[in-house]
Design a protein around this motif. Sequence first.
Motif, PDB file in Angstrom:
ATOM      1  N   ASN A 185      41.325 -35.102  -6.383  1.00  0.00           N
ATOM      2  CA  ASN A 185      40.667 -33.976  -6.993  1.00  0.00           C
ATOM      3  C   ASN A 185      39.558 -33.726  -6.552  1.00  0.00           C
ATOM      4  O   ASN A 185      38.724 -34.162  -5.466  1.00  0.00           O
TER       5      ASN A 185
ATOM      6  N   VAL B 294      35.614 -31.332 -10.275  1.00  0.00           N
ATOM      7  CA  VAL B 294      36.523 -32.039 -11.251  1.00  0.00           C
ATOM      8  C   VAL B 294      35.755 -33.405 -11.300  1.00  0.00           C
ATOM      9  O   VAL B 294      36.176 -34.041 -12.757  1.00  0.00           O
ATOM     10  N   ASN B 295      35.311 -34.345 -10.110  1.00  0.00           N
ATOM     11  CA  ASN B 295      34.911 -35.486 -10.239  1.00  0.00           C
ATOM     12  C   ASN B 295      34.661 -36.108 -11.088  1.00  0.00           C
ATOM     13  O   ASN B 295      33.595 -36.574 -12.198  1.00  0.00           O
TER      14      ASN B 295
END
Length: 266
Positions: free
Chosen positions: A73, A77-78
């Motif tokens: 990712n 996003v993480n």
Amino acid sequence: MANGLPMSAELEQIDGEIQDIFRALQNGFQKLDKIKDSNRQSKQLEELTGKMRECKRLIKEFDRQFKEDESRNPPEVNKQLNEKKQSMIKELNSYVALRKTYQSSLGNKRVELFDMGAGGNDPVTEENVQLASAMSNQELIDAGNKKMDETDQAIKRSKMVVEQTIEVGSQTAANLKGQTEQMGRIVNELDTIHFSIKKASQLVKEIGRQVATDKCIMMLLFLIVCGVIAVIIVKIVHPSNKSIPDIPGLAPPAPAARRLLSIAFN
């Protein structure tokens, strides 16, 4: 994609199950306010506690799957997924606190600690403890004796482990000492072998120089002998050749030979 946040199929499924449990917990606590019977309230609290345990398990599963997908990712996003996990933990903690409030108001004799660690750690579940006020003196004495017996047994097991560890350590030390002595002997033998090889190399060099000198002398003698033989052969084949000197001891000089012949005839 849940709530505009990109997720894998596994994370979406886990998130959906967690959200369902949160809705069930919200509805369950709302119903709990309407229940007047304390037994029914206790039963309702037990059901809600089971749902919170399941929610904690799903949050752990969400975190595990999130860590597996983290390398694939983007960083943004993480970050969003981690914030979502923290939000779920925070919401679960609020239900845990609400449950404790209801238990206190009901005068429940058994308190279960079901808190989330600060800083975003995973939920930590501790064993249920019984309030001392609900136990008689004899029960307290029996429980204390039981705990003391368990402690004594644990101490005995610890002593056995320590003794075994000391024994293994002593045996290991003896083995290491023997191996150290053996390594010392091997080093001494290697030094002796190295010295012997060095002396042998010097001897081989001396023998090589001696052989080379002997070969030179033999070659010189061979050349001298060949020269003498060549002169003899030429002298025999061409005795009248004056360019070749006579070899001492091979033939007398010519004037002396003629004198001897004249004396013989006279």
